[in-house]
Enzyme design. Structure first.
Site, PDB file in Angstrom:
ATOM      1  N   CYS A   1       0.816  -1.223   0.000  1.00 16.45           N
ATOM      2  CA  CYS A   1       0.000   0.000   0.000  1.00 16.45           C
ATOM      3  C   CYS A   1       0.846   1.269   0.000  1.00 16.45           C
ATOM      4  O   CYS A   1       0.642   2.171  -0.814  1.00 16.45           O
ATOM      5  CB  CYS A   1      -0.974  -0.009   1.170  1.00 16.45           C
ATOM      6  SG  CYS A   1      -0.213   0.019   2.815  1.00 16.45           S
TER       7      CYS A   1
ATOM      8  N   HIS B   1      -2.542   1.002   6.670  1.00 15.21           N
ATOM      9  CA  HIS B   1      -2.893   1.066   5.254  1.00 15.21           C
ATOM     10  C   HIS B   1      -2.958   2.521   4.800  1.00 15.21           C
ATOM     11  O   HIS B   1      -3.225   3.422   5.599  1.00 15.21           O
ATOM     12  CB  HIS B   1      -4.245   0.383   5.022  1.00 15.21           C
ATOM     13  CG  HIS B   1      -4.576   0.134   3.579  1.00 15.21           C
ATOM     14  ND1 HIS B   1      -3.807  -0.659   2.764  1.00 15.21           N
ATOM     15  CD2 HIS B   1      -5.602   0.584   2.799  1.00 15.21           C
ATOM     16  CE1 HIS B   1      -4.338  -0.703   1.562  1.00 15.21           C
ATOM     17  NE2 HIS B   1      -5.423   0.055   1.537  1.00 15.21           N
TER      18      HIS B   1
ATOM     19  N   HIS C   1      -5.737   2.475  -4.250  1.00 22.99           N
ATOM     20  CA  HIS C   1      -4.836   1.887  -3.253  1.00 22.99           C
ATOM     21  C   HIS C   1      -4.459   0.470  -3.673  1.00 22.99           C
ATOM     22  O   HIS C   1      -5.047  -0.099  -4.612  1.00 22.99           O
ATOM     23  CB  HIS C   1      -5.481   1.884  -1.864  1.00 22.99           C
ATOM     24  CG  HIS C   1      -6.773   1.110  -1.790  1.00 22.99           C
ATOM     25  ND1 HIS C   1      -7.032   0.196  -0.795  1.00 22.99           N
ATOM     26  CD2 HIS C   1      -7.877   1.111  -2.579  1.00 22.99           C
ATOM     27  CE1 HIS C   1      -8.243  -0.322  -0.957  1.00 22.99           C
ATOM     28  NE2 HIS C   1      -8.780   0.218  -2.037  1.00 22.99           N
TER      29      HIS C   1
END
Length: 389
Positions: free
Chosen positions: A268, A328, A340
């Site tokens: 991420c 994240h 993402h």
């Protein structure tokens, strides 16, 4: 009758000496911890692995100024000790404290072995600081300060002078997502694969082809339309709305790879890092580091406050007995959507009516930070840390 001498005086002296040693150990180890908390609070980007045992200051560090200050403080307090600290870069490197990545993407690992966790990656032409060696592996620090291990097969070791000479050669940047260096213009044999952002030396131009040299001296040919002169590439980098969205969407479908920061696979934070790198900015490696940069623009899910390029962070909120966990990150692209890497690079939405609605990420949303056009110590331009002329 013989007079029996008491052992108490000797035992008392031994006891006092033991107390003094114990007090010294506690004092010094507390000082070490104090320096660690201010000098090297994040072990991912600074080494401060010191301890004090048996009148010996041991371990290793690359924070040499702080080490000198610690030693001065110990001397001022009259503490006797042996200095057994290894200073990094290690003197055994014999001056080869620099390196340049020689393959399209170098895998940099948490330990000096191929089976170790992938910590990060570095693209061809990336300069590294070398701290120490372990067999065929080297502990290196990337331009974003991340410290981990790389196999020598993927780098060219250099002295400071060697690196400066390499900087002086004319550079070109590979711009498509993927490609190759060929031994000849007939494209029959490959010298190396390439990914977007790789840096090579441009030697000569011959029609639609450019002869290039890799950092380890290998030579080959790349189609001229796939390359940009370094100066042109740098001057054209801009974290504009169109550039950020275009770069991010060009990577849709790229598989998730823990530790990945390239088109070959991204985690991420590696994805957001790659988006910004290809548009001229270097941001910290991990989500838990990226969240410390820029300006906070939202914590309450007021999506109207967000702009394209803002970074959204997700994880677990702090409680009375637990710190916040940032796990994240994604980038806002407008219209209630963000892009993402989770499983693969994808677009998610916070609109319940959207087919891309992502309730999972919505429920663990923490806050949004803006780094575009913001002053931030951890955000630099590519030209500041990769400086070919």
């Amino acid at each position: 009758m013989k007079k029996i001498r008491s052992a108490w005086p000797a035992l008392f002296v031994f006891y006092l000496a033991s107390c003094a040693i114990s007090n010294d150990n506690q004092t010094v180890n507390q000082l070490i911890e104090n320096y660690r908390s201010t000098t090297a609070p994040d072990k991912r980007v600074a080494l401060w692995d010191l301890s004090f045992e048996n009148d010996s200051l041991k371990g290793e560090t690359d924070r040499l100024t702080a080490l000198d200050e610690l030693i001065s403080e110990l001397n001022e307090q009259g503490i006797q000790f042996t200095d057994a600290v290894k200073r990094l870069p290690d003197s055994e490197l014999e001056g080869k404290t620099k390196a340049v990545v020689t393959i399209s993407v170098a895998n940099i690992r948490s330990q000096p072995k191929h089976s170790a966790e992938l910590a990060t990656q570095a693209l061809m032409g990336t300069p590294l600081t070398v701290l120490k060696g372990d067999g065929s592996w080297y502990m290196v620090q990337t331009p974003d300060q991340y410290i981990s291990w790389v196999d020598q097969a993927g780098i060219q070791l250099m002295t400071e002078a060697d690196l400066e000479n390499w900087y002086q050669t004319p550079k070109v940047v590979f711009t498509p997502l993927t490609g190759h260096v060929w031994t000849g213009k007939d494209q029959k044999e490959m010298v190396s694969d390439l990914v977007a952002g790789d840096i090579l030396t441009g030697l000569t131009s011959d029609g639609n082809w450019v002869k290039v040299q890799l950092p380890d001296g290998r030579e080959g040919w790349v189609e001229s339309e796939q390359l940009m002169q370094w100066e042109e590439w740098i001057s054209s980098r801009e974290t504009s709305v169109d550039n950020l969205i275009s770069t991010a969407k060009s990577m849709l479908g790229v598989p998730y790879l823990w530790g990945g920061t390239s088109i070959k696979g991204v985690d991420c934070s590696g994805f957001t890092k790659t988006i910004f790198y290809l548009n001229g900015q270097v941001i910290p490696r991990d989500a838990s580091q990226q969240i410390n940069e820029g300006e906070e623009v939202d914590t309450e899910k007021n999506w109207e406050n967000l702009q394209v390029g803002d970074l959204l962070f997700f994880g677990e909120k702090a409680t009375d007995d637990r710190k916040e966990r940032v796990v994240h990150v994604g980038m806002w692209i407008g219209n209630n959507e963000f892009i993402h890497s989770r499983g693969r690079v994808r677009i998610s939405s916070f609109d319940p009516a959207s087919p891309n609605y992502d309730e999972y990420e919505l429920n663990r949303y923490l806050r949004t930070k803006r780094i575009v056009n913001q002053k931030s110590d951890g955000v630099l331009s590519v030209s500041e840390i990769i400086q070919p002329n």
